[in-house]
Design a protein around this motif. Structure first.
Motif, short mmCIF file in Angstrom:
data_model
loop_
_atom_site.label_atom_id
_atom_site.label_comp_id
_atom_site.label_asym_id
_atom_site.label_seq_id
_atom_site.Cartn_x
_atom_site.Cartn_y
_atom_site.Cartn_z
N ILE A 4 -12.95 15.00 22.28
CA ILE A 4 -12.95 13.57 22.57
C ILE A 4 -11.59 12.90 22.34
O ILE A 4 -11.13 12.12 23.16
N LEU A 5 -10.97 13.23 21.23
CA LEU A 5 -9.69 12.57 20.92
C LEU A 5 -8.54 13.54 21.14
O LEU A 5 -8.67 14.73 20.90
N ASP A 6 -7.40 13.01 21.57
CA ASP A 6 -6.27 13.93 21.68
C ASP A 6 -5.69 14.17 20.29
O ASP A 6 -5.87 13.35 19.37
N PRO A 7 -5.02 15.31 20.09
CA PRO A 7 -4.59 15.73 18.75
C PRO A 7 -3.73 14.71 18.01
O PRO A 7 -3.82 14.59 16.79
N THR A 8 -2.93 13.93 18.73
CA THR A 8 -2.08 12.94 18.04
C THR A 8 -2.95 11.85 17.41
O THR A 8 -2.73 11.44 16.26
#
Ligand SMILES: [Fe+2]
Ligand SMILES: [Fe+2]
Length: 314
Positions: A4-8
């Protein structure tokens, strides 16, 4: 399951959640009770196997019913696979500061569960130790299939999974028909409950920090939930036995695992959700209605089967 979320963004969230992790470690340590696996093992029943001049395991030595055997094997192998869970969680949570402290403490507690259950089963000759060892080797050599990927997905997954193992351990203990086995499994189940509380509190905080992403992660996890033992040899056959005995079935999954946690998070009470989160919640609600119907059907059919069996006996 797509992440769901990008790693940053995840890295930022890991930092924001870190004080919550630290506070919950303190909370956990203040309520967790130290216990020793050896206390729950009736050592006076132990004797050597053939390798040391004794007698190897034979089915008639076990006091466990086939149902109790299936439940204890599945639950022990689930605990055995700890290195894989450690790897998945370390990858998702990172190894910084309080996250690391928690992961190592949690791993140490989980390892105790497998130690205690194996000693108990070996000393009481509850299950075939050769078969058990073969299963452990096969399972651990294969590792686990890819489960949830991201931070939020893993937090949601372990919240449900810890509660699921609590229910399953507790009921497996009762099924042993042995006061010591029952006590041991109740002790382990109490640990699992504290683990659930830890992860549940983190999800609660994440719902404040990133409500939309957290709600989507909860939906994704509930819709694709599999027990951690799903990769075990004979899992389908054993899980059917376990479900038929009411140790862990769809009714318990819905009523005693998924719903209490969702209620704690007030998932269905919130009125401040953005459209994507609102949509995720609707999909979740729809799915749970289907699970509820399927659980009802399962329980009715099980009761009919049992009644038929009773009638054929009398
Ligand atoms: Fe455990
Ligand atoms: Fe646990």
């Amino acid at each position: 399951m797509t992440r769901i979320l990008d790693p940053t963004v995840e890295r930022g969230l890991l930092g924001e959640l870190e004080p919550v992790v630290a506070a919950n470690i303190d909370r956990h340590l203040s309520v967790a009770r130290d216990w020793n696996p050896h206390d729950y093992v009736p050592w006076s029943e132990g004797r050597n196997f053939a390798f040391l001049g004794g007698e190897d395991w034979a089915p008639e030595q076990s006091r466990l019913t086939p149902v109790a055997k299936a439940a204890m094997i599945v639950n022990l192998l689930t605990e055995d696979n700890l290195p894989s869970y450690h790897r998945v969680i370390a990858t998702a949570f990172g190894r910084d500061a309080a996250w690391r402290t928690w992961l190592d403490r949690w791993t140490a507690e989980e390892n105790r569960h497998a130690v205690a259950m194996r000693d108990y089963l070996t000393v009481t000759r509850g299950v075939d130790p050769v078969d058990l060892e073969r299963r452990r080797m096969r399972l651990m050599s294969a590792g686990i299939e890819d489960g949830p990927q991201g931070l939020l997905e893993n937090l949601a997954y372990v919240s449900f999974q810890e509660l699921a193992t609590r229910v399953s351990h507790r009921n497996a203990g009762r099924e042993t028909g042995c006061p010591i086995g029952d006590q041991l499994m109740a002790r382990i189940a109490a640990d699992e409950n504290l683990h659930m509380v830890f992860y549940r509190n983190l999800v609660e905080a994440a719902l404040e920090l990133a409500p939309e992403a957290m709600m989507c992660a909860i939906r994704d996890v509930v819709l694709s939930f599999e027990m951690p033992g799903a990769g075990q040899p004979d899992f389908l056959r054993y899980s059917a036995i376990i479900a038929n005995a009411g140790i862990y079935d769809l009714r318990l999954h819905h009523d005693a695992v998924i719903m209490p946690v969702l209620r704690y998070w007030k998932v269905f009470d919130r009125t401040d959700l953005a459209p994507a989160a609102e949509q995720a919640r609707e999909q979740l609600a729809e799915f749970l209605r289907e699970v509820d119907v399927a659980a009802e059907r399962f329980v009715t059919r099980r009761a009919e089967r049992n009644a038929r069996r009773e009638r054929s006996r009398s």
